[in-house]
Design a protein around this motif. Structure first.
Motif, PDB file in Angstrom:
ATOM      1  N   MET A 136       9.131  -7.533  -3.083  1.00  0.00           N
ATOM      2  CA  MET A 136       8.130  -6.538  -3.147  1.00  0.00           C
ATOM      3  C   MET A 136       7.813  -5.861  -4.488  1.00  0.00           C
ATOM      4  SD  MET A 136      10.187  -3.625  -3.466  1.00  0.00           S
ATOM      5  CE  MET A 136       9.121  -2.330  -2.612  1.00  0.00           C
ATOM      6  N   GLN A 138       5.862  -2.046  -6.477  1.00  0.00           N
ATOM      7  CA  GLN A 138       5.412  -0.824  -6.318  1.00  0.00           C
ATOM      8  C   GLN A 138       3.978  -1.007  -7.065  1.00  0.00           C
ATOM      9  OE1 GLN A 138       7.863   2.431  -7.036  1.00  0.00           O
ATOM     10  NE2 GLN A 138       6.302   3.944  -7.334  1.00  0.00           N
ATOM     11  N   THR A 142       2.245   3.380  -3.619  1.00  0.00           N
ATOM     12  CA  THR A 142       2.550   2.327  -2.452  1.00  0.00           C
ATOM     13  C   THR A 142       3.453   1.155  -2.688  1.00  0.00           C
ATOM     14  OG1 THR A 142       0.768   0.988  -3.034  1.00  0.00           O
ATOM     15  CG2 THR A 142       0.247   3.054  -1.615  1.00  0.00           C
ATOM     16  N   TYR A 143       4.017   0.722  -1.606  1.00  0.00           N
ATOM     17  CA  TYR A 143       4.776  -0.613  -2.176  1.00  0.00           C
ATOM     18  C   TYR A 143       4.043  -1.677  -1.154  1.00  0.00           C
ATOM     19  CZ  TYR A 143       9.421   1.903  -3.012  1.00  0.00           C
ATOM     20  OH  TYR A 143      10.713   2.609  -3.457  1.00  0.00           O
ATOM     21  N   ARG A 144       4.137  -2.798  -1.992  1.00  0.00           N
ATOM     22  CA  ARG A 144       3.239  -3.917  -1.461  1.00  0.00           C
ATOM     23  C   ARG A 144       4.634  -5.036  -1.046  1.00  0.00           C
ATOM     24  NH1 ARG A 144      -1.914  -4.058  -2.121  1.00  0.00           N
ATOM     25  NH2 ARG A 144      -2.518  -1.925  -2.537  1.00  0.00           N
ATOM     26  N   GLU A 145       4.663  -5.304   0.075  1.00  0.00           N
ATOM     27  CA  GLU A 145       6.000  -5.947   0.566  1.00  0.00           C
ATOM     28  C   GLU A 145       5.786  -7.364   1.091  1.00  0.00           C
ATOM     29  OE1 GLU A 145       6.003  -2.875   3.618  1.00  0.00           O
ATOM     30  OE2 GLU A 145       7.222  -1.518   2.448  1.00  0.00           O
ATOM     31  N   LEU A 147       5.960 -10.023  -0.427  1.00  0.00           N
ATOM     32  CA  LEU A 147       4.862 -10.725  -1.116  1.00  0.00           C
ATOM     33  C   LEU A 147       4.868 -12.190  -1.299  1.00  0.00           C
ATOM     34  CD1 LEU A 147       5.295  -8.477  -4.461  1.00  0.00           C
ATOM     35  CD2 LEU A 147       3.427  -8.288  -2.903  1.00  0.00           C
ATOM     36  N   LYS A 151      -0.659 -12.937  -1.094  1.00  0.00           N
ATOM     37  CA  LYS A 151      -0.970 -11.562  -1.109  1.00  0.00           C
ATOM     38  C   LYS A 151      -0.984 -11.072  -2.395  1.00  0.00           C
ATOM     39  CE  LYS A 151       1.676 -10.419   3.154  1.00  0.00           C
ATOM     40  NZ  LYS A 151       2.926  -9.801   3.610  1.00  0.00           N
ATOM     41  N   ILE A 155      -4.132  -8.588  -3.830  1.00  0.00           N
ATOM     42  CA  ILE A 155      -3.957  -7.373  -4.414  1.00  0.00           C
ATOM     43  C   ILE A 155      -4.716  -7.478  -5.735  1.00  0.00           C
ATOM     44  CG2 ILE A 155      -1.881  -6.066  -5.712  1.00  0.00           C
ATOM     45  CD1 ILE A 155      -0.020  -6.833  -3.616  1.00  0.00           C
ATOM     46  N   GLU A 158      -8.344  -6.881  -4.684  1.00  0.00           N
ATOM     47  CA  GLU A 158      -8.564  -5.363  -4.478  1.00  0.00           C
ATOM     48  C   GLU A 158      -8.529  -4.540  -5.732  1.00  0.00           C
ATOM     49  OE1 GLU A 158      -5.558  -2.302  -2.660  1.00  0.00           O
ATOM     50  OE2 GLU A 158      -5.451  -4.205  -1.824  1.00  0.00           O
ATOM     51  N   CYS A 159      -7.614  -4.674  -6.498  1.00  0.00           N
ATOM     52  CA  CYS A 159      -7.753  -3.950  -7.869  1.00  0.00           C
ATOM     53  C   CYS A 159      -8.894  -4.062  -8.531  1.00  0.00           C
ATOM     54  CB  CYS A 159      -6.437  -4.358  -8.399  1.00  0.00           C
ATOM     55  SG  CYS A 159      -5.038  -3.529  -7.879  1.00  0.00           S
TER      56      CYS A 159
END
Length: 167
Positions: A136, A138, A142-145, A147, A151, A155, A158-159
């Motif tokens: 995972m 941070q 938020t945490y992104r788990e 991974l 994913k 991410i 998305e960013c």
């Protein structure tokens, strides 16, 4: 750079200092460093740390020691999106090394580096307290788990989309 909190933030610093016994204002260092980092561009350069030392009436070295010890403080500029990937035991057993390598390859940066466009910084950190969700990272608050490469791809995309919308 003129390093000066607004009056509102100075009032908040005073409020934080009052939480501690007289003469123990150094106890306010962590939250004041967070305020400074948030206020002055997402990182703590020497003038900012010196300013915090002045506010708390402590020696600058006392601020440097704390800021350099904790991974939550950035001592150089970071990207708009800071990927803080856990690298402790449970995350490593579950493949955080592979995730770190994948991010390095995907973004063409090393640990502690920022992409040329200023969007992403990769940082490795010690335990984030979510071992059951390893590997995972941070991202902001938020945490992104759990991974995976897929994913991470989502991410990053998305960013990038958020950055495009906000520019």
């Amino acid at each position: 750079m003129n390093v000066q909190f607004s009056q509102e933030k100075l009032d908040k610093v005073s409020e934080i200092i009052k939480r501690y016994p007289e003469g123990k204002q150094k106890s306010a260092l962590l939250p004041v460093l967070h305020m400074a980092q948030d206020t002055f561009g997402g990182w703590l350069d020497t003038p900012v740390m010196d300013y915090v030392a002045t506010l708390l009436q402590i020696e600058p070295i006392e601020v440097y020691e704390v800021a350099s010890f904790y991974s939550m403080y950035n001592l150089k500029p970071v990207g708009k999106y800071l990927f803080e990937v856990c690298q402790t035991g449970p995350c490593m057993v579950n493949g955080s090394d592979n995730i770190i390598d994948y991010i390095k390859s995907k973004l063409h940066i090393g640990v502690g580096e920022t992409t040329a466009d200023g969007l992403f910084t990769l940082k490795t950190v010690e335990c984030l307290g979510a071992c059951g969700y390893a590997p995972m990272m941070q991202l902001g608050k938020t945490y992104r788990e759990h991974l995976t490469k897929e994913k991470v791809d989502a991410i990053v995309e998305e960013c990038r989309q958020k950055a495009a919308i906000n520019n």
